[in-house]
Design an enzyme around this catalytic site. Structure first.
Site, short mmCIF file in Angstrom:
data_model
loop_
_atom_site.label_atom_id
_atom_site.label_comp_id
_atom_site.label_asym_id
_atom_site.label_seq_id
_atom_site.Cartn_x
_atom_site.Cartn_y
_atom_site.Cartn_z
N GLN A 20 -24.07 43.67 89.93
CA GLN A 20 -24.65 44.77 90.70
C GLN A 20 -24.07 44.90 92.11
O GLN A 20 -24.20 45.95 92.72
CB GLN A 20 -26.17 44.62 90.76
CG GLN A 20 -26.80 44.71 89.37
CD GLN A 20 -28.31 44.62 89.42
OE1 GLN A 20 -28.86 43.53 89.34
NE2 GLN A 20 -28.99 45.75 89.52
N HIS A 121 -27.35 36.53 84.72
CA HIS A 121 -28.04 37.79 85.01
C HIS A 121 -27.28 38.91 84.28
O HIS A 121 -26.75 39.83 84.90
CB HIS A 121 -28.10 38.02 86.52
CG HIS A 121 -29.14 39.01 86.96
ND1 HIS A 121 -30.10 38.73 87.91
CD2 HIS A 121 -29.39 40.29 86.59
CE1 HIS A 121 -30.87 39.79 88.12
NE2 HIS A 121 -30.46 40.75 87.32
N ASN A 165 -32.07 35.26 83.89
CA ASN A 165 -32.88 36.33 84.48
C ASN A 165 -33.41 37.24 83.37
O ASN A 165 -32.63 37.80 82.60
CB ASN A 165 -32.05 37.18 85.43
CG ASN A 165 -32.87 38.33 86.01
OD1 ASN A 165 -33.78 38.11 86.80
ND2 ASN A 165 -32.59 39.56 85.59
N GLU A 166 -34.71 37.39 83.29
CA GLU A 166 -35.34 38.36 82.40
C GLU A 166 -34.74 38.39 81.00
O GLU A 166 -34.13 39.39 80.60
CB GLU A 166 -35.29 39.76 83.02
CG GLU A 166 -35.99 39.86 84.34
CD GLU A 166 -36.13 41.31 84.84
OE1 GLU A 166 -35.53 42.20 84.23
OE2 GLU A 166 -36.84 41.52 85.82
N TYR A 297 -42.70 44.15 89.01
CA TYR A 297 -42.52 45.50 89.55
C TYR A 297 -43.79 46.32 89.42
O TYR A 297 -44.22 46.95 90.36
CB TYR A 297 -41.34 46.18 88.84
CG TYR A 297 -40.02 45.59 89.29
CD1 TYR A 297 -39.39 46.08 90.43
CD2 TYR A 297 -39.45 44.49 88.65
CE1 TYR A 297 -38.21 45.52 90.89
CE2 TYR A 297 -38.28 43.92 89.10
CZ TYR A 297 -37.66 44.44 90.23
OH TYR A 297 -36.51 43.86 90.70
N GLU A 355 -38.30 38.46 92.09
CA GLU A 355 -37.98 39.86 92.38
C GLU A 355 -39.27 40.65 92.55
O GLU A 355 -40.22 40.45 91.80
CB GLU A 355 -37.18 40.55 91.25
CG GLU A 355 -35.78 40.06 91.09
CD GLU A 355 -35.03 40.75 89.94
OE1 GLU A 355 -35.38 41.90 89.58
OE2 GLU A 355 -34.10 40.12 89.41
N TRP A 402 -36.37 42.47 95.89
CA TRP A 402 -35.31 43.14 95.13
C TRP A 402 -35.20 44.54 95.67
O TRP A 402 -36.10 45.32 95.50
CB TRP A 402 -35.58 43.20 93.62
CG TRP A 402 -34.37 43.80 92.96
CD1 TRP A 402 -34.11 45.14 92.75
CD2 TRP A 402 -33.20 43.10 92.50
NE1 TRP A 402 -32.87 45.30 92.19
CE2 TRP A 402 -32.30 44.07 92.03
CE3 TRP A 402 -32.84 41.75 92.45
CZ2 TRP A 402 -31.03 43.72 91.52
CZ3 TRP A 402 -31.60 41.41 91.94
CH2 TRP A 402 -30.71 42.40 91.47
N GLU A 409 -27.47 49.93 89.88
CA GLU A 409 -28.75 49.74 89.19
C GLU A 409 -28.57 50.00 87.69
O GLU A 409 -29.12 50.93 87.12
CB GLU A 409 -29.81 50.63 89.84
CG GLU A 409 -31.18 50.69 89.19
CD GLU A 409 -31.86 49.34 88.93
OE1 GLU A 409 -31.52 48.32 89.56
OE2 GLU A 409 -32.74 49.33 88.05
N TRP A 410 -27.75 49.19 87.06
CA TRP A 410 -27.55 49.21 85.61
C TRP A 410 -27.36 50.64 85.09
O TRP A 410 -26.56 51.37 85.67
CB TRP A 410 -28.69 48.44 84.93
CG TRP A 410 -28.85 47.05 85.50
CD1 TRP A 410 -29.94 46.57 86.18
CD2 TRP A 410 -27.89 45.97 85.49
NE1 TRP A 410 -29.72 45.26 86.57
CE2 TRP A 410 -28.48 44.88 86.16
CE3 TRP A 410 -26.60 45.82 84.96
CZ2 TRP A 410 -27.83 43.64 86.33
CZ3 TRP A 410 -25.95 44.59 85.13
CH2 TRP A 410 -26.56 43.52 85.81
C1 GBH Z 1 -34.87 43.85 87.18
O1 GBH Z 1 -35.09 44.45 85.97
C2 GBH Z 1 -33.54 43.23 87.17
O2 GBH Z 1 -33.58 41.84 87.18
C3 GBH Z 1 -32.63 43.72 88.26
O3 GBH Z 1 -31.31 43.39 87.98
C4 GBH Z 1 -32.84 45.21 88.41
O4 GBH Z 1 -31.90 45.78 89.27
C5 GBH Z 1 -34.23 45.41 88.92
O5 GBH Z 1 -35.17 44.79 88.13
C6 GBH Z 1 -34.63 46.87 89.07
O6 GBH Z 1 -34.62 47.53 87.84
O7 GBH Z 1 -38.90 48.38 79.06
O8 GBH Z 1 -39.91 50.55 78.81
O9 GBH Z 1 -41.30 48.60 79.00
C7 GBH Z 1 -36.34 45.02 85.78
C8 GBH Z 1 -36.28 45.75 84.50
C9 GBH Z 1 -37.55 47.63 84.10
C10 GBH Z 1 -37.82 45.70 82.76
C11 GBH Z 1 -38.81 48.18 83.57
C12 GBH Z 1 -39.05 46.26 82.20
C13 GBH Z 1 -40.25 48.18 81.76
C14 GBH Z 1 -40.06 49.46 81.08
N1 GBH Z 1 -37.57 46.20 84.08
N2 GBH Z 1 -39.00 47.68 82.27
S1 GBH Z 1 -40.04 49.23 79.38
#
Ligand code: GBH
Length: 448
Positions: A20, A121, A165-166, A297, A355, A402, A409-410
């Site tokens: 990123q 990650h 990560n996640e 988040y 994050e 974060w 942002e992906w």
């Molecule tokens: C993180 O992902 C990452 O670690 C980071 O790299 C990224 O930039 C940051 O957050 C912001 O996005 O899948 O439909 O239930 C968080 C990704 C996004 C995963 C929302 C869960 C929930 C929607 N999250 N998602 S859903």
């Protein structure tokens, strides 16, 4: 400790990830990753963006560390690009790759900033995807080989380690929804990936322990509440399933060394092909960790929907909730709920918020400022909630914003800005946003 004070020595941090921010995609022997490849396919990433340059951090890391120091940031969580160390995923070590991170670590330590390393990650070397990626049962061994090199090189100087990560996102968004690299859409593959990611995690932890490294090792999970949209029984059931899918599938193997049985049965009943869960693997996966990293988040509401196979639900926001530019609601109470659940239900005794943050379409004003009041409000709410959870006895020892920078942002490319520092992607100028100035004050006072 005053009501707004945080514990002494609290790790106030900021987080990023290699793909990123680094850029320098083809320099010093870096190998191709699944994200480089994914970005080539039109429609995968908004506006056709990619991480070739990103924040150009690879060239600007000294300036970036100086900026963090200026902001008073005490800890920095970054990830290592596997393909800088092993361009093809395994084999011969690329010393130039190690050198970059070694220099970064020295720069951080000299600035009095503690490094937190994430080993994975999401930027898997493409060469490994070519042989099946994380769905290949050999992948954990390759990951171990890579983790060994990084741990051997940096243990001692680096005391905080995060294996993955996640894993939820890496597994399901990448391999079932196709919304992330490698862009596969197959639920059974995603479940398999979730398993081998965990075996890899377990092997790395085992290595770290056997080597007797000084420091802590853990994993970062994105646990987030899943609430029923209405009180209809089918929505309540759907929310429980969503929780099993997103939260329990990942938390329980780590804590108890087993997958939630009713999710296994549910998947079987839907015809999902499951990998063979091996005893020896489950032991590795269930090893006690030094901490769990929580990325929080927001919570989401869930509505039953039979047309969605196999899970039978979709996400839907209730009317009139405040949201960010990604339609993510602001639900800071959910952070308290999740932290209490981690402590009380799972007995997790040390947590870092690895994050937390939000995205808004920030702009630079005529005066050269970035007035991101809504982000400041979001952060204020979440830090207040975090403080509340701590006063209820949850042992949280650090918090990472974060993100340090607006970055790639992906699949949203550069359109979604999460930084507390604004980045102009034409000039690479960095401007501390109002939220960033505010965060510096929080750090200075160790209070919100
Ligand atoms: C993180 O992902 C990452 O670690 C980071 O790299 C990224 O930039 C940051 O957050 C912001 O996005 O899948 O439909 O239930 C968080 C990704 C996004 C995963 C929302 C869960 C929930 C929607 N999250 N998602 S859903």
């Amino acid at each position: 400790m005053g009501q707004r004070q945080f514990p002494e020595g609290f790790a106030w941090g900021a987080a990023t990830a290699s793909y990123q921010i680094e850029g320098a995609w083809d320099e010093d022997g870096r190998g191709e990753t699944i994200w480089d490849r994914y970005c080539l396919v039109p429609g995968n990433v908004l506006n056709g963006d990619d991480g070739k340059i990103a924040c150009d951090h690879y060239h600007r890391y000294k300036e970036d560390v100086a900026l963090m120091k200026h902001m008073g940031i005490k800890a920095y969580r970054f990830s290592i690009a596997w393909s800088r160390i092993f361009p093809k995923g395994y084999g011969e070590v690329n010393e130039k790759g190690l050198e970059f991170y070694s220099n970064l670590i020295d720069e951080l330590l000299n600035a009095g900033i503690e490094p937190y390393i994430t080993l994975y990650h999401w930027d898997l070397p493409q060469a490994l995807q070519d042989i099946g990626g994380w769905a290949n049962p050999q992948m954990p061994e390759y990951f171990l080989e890579y983790a060994k090199v990084v741990i051997d090189a940096f243990h001692g100087r680096v005391k905080k380690w995060i294996t993955l990560n996640e894993p939820y996102c890496a597994a399901f968004l990448g391999n079932s929804e196709g919304r992330q690299a490698p862009g596969i859409r197959d639920f059974s593959t995603a479940v398999r990936v979730s398993y081998y990611l965990y075996v890899g995690h377990g092997l790395a932890v085992d290595y770290f322990r056997k080597k007797g490294c000084d420091g802590e090792i853990g994993i970062t999970l994105n646990l987030m509440g899943r609430l029923p949209l209405t009180d209809k029984p089918e929505d309540i059931q759907a929310a429980a399933r969503a929780d099993g899918y997103l939260n329990r599938w990942f938390a329980e193997p780590i804590v108890y060394g087993r997958y939630p049985q009713e999710m296994i049965e549910f998947y079987r009943s839907k015809g999902v092909r499951l990998p063979e869960f091996k005893e020896e693997h489950m032991k590795l996966i269930g090893q006690k960790l030094d901490f769990i990293g929580l990325n929080y988040y927001n919570d989401f509401h869930v509505k039953a929907d039979d047309s969605v196979w196999p899970l039978g639900f979709k996400i839907e926001n209730p009317k009139y909730v405040p949201v960010n530019d990604r339609n993510w609601p602001v639900t800071e109470q959910g952070l308290i709920t999740m932290l209490l659940r981690m402590k009380n239900d799972y007995g997790i005794d040390k947590i870092y918020i690895t994050e937390n943050g939000t995205s808004f379409p920030d702009v630079v004003s005529m005066e050269g400022k970035v007035e991101d009041g809504a982000r400041k409000d979001y952060l204020h709410r979440h830090l207040t909630a975090l403080r509340e959870a701590i006063s209820q006895g949850v042992n949280v020892q650090g918090y990472f914003q974060w993100s340090l920078y607006d970055n790639f942002e992906w699949s949203f490319g550069y359109s979604s800005r999460f930084g507390i520092v604004f980045v102009d992607f034409n000039t690479q100028e960095r401007i501390i946003k109002e939220s960033g100035h505010w965060y510096s004050k929080v750090i200075e006072q160790n209070a919100v």
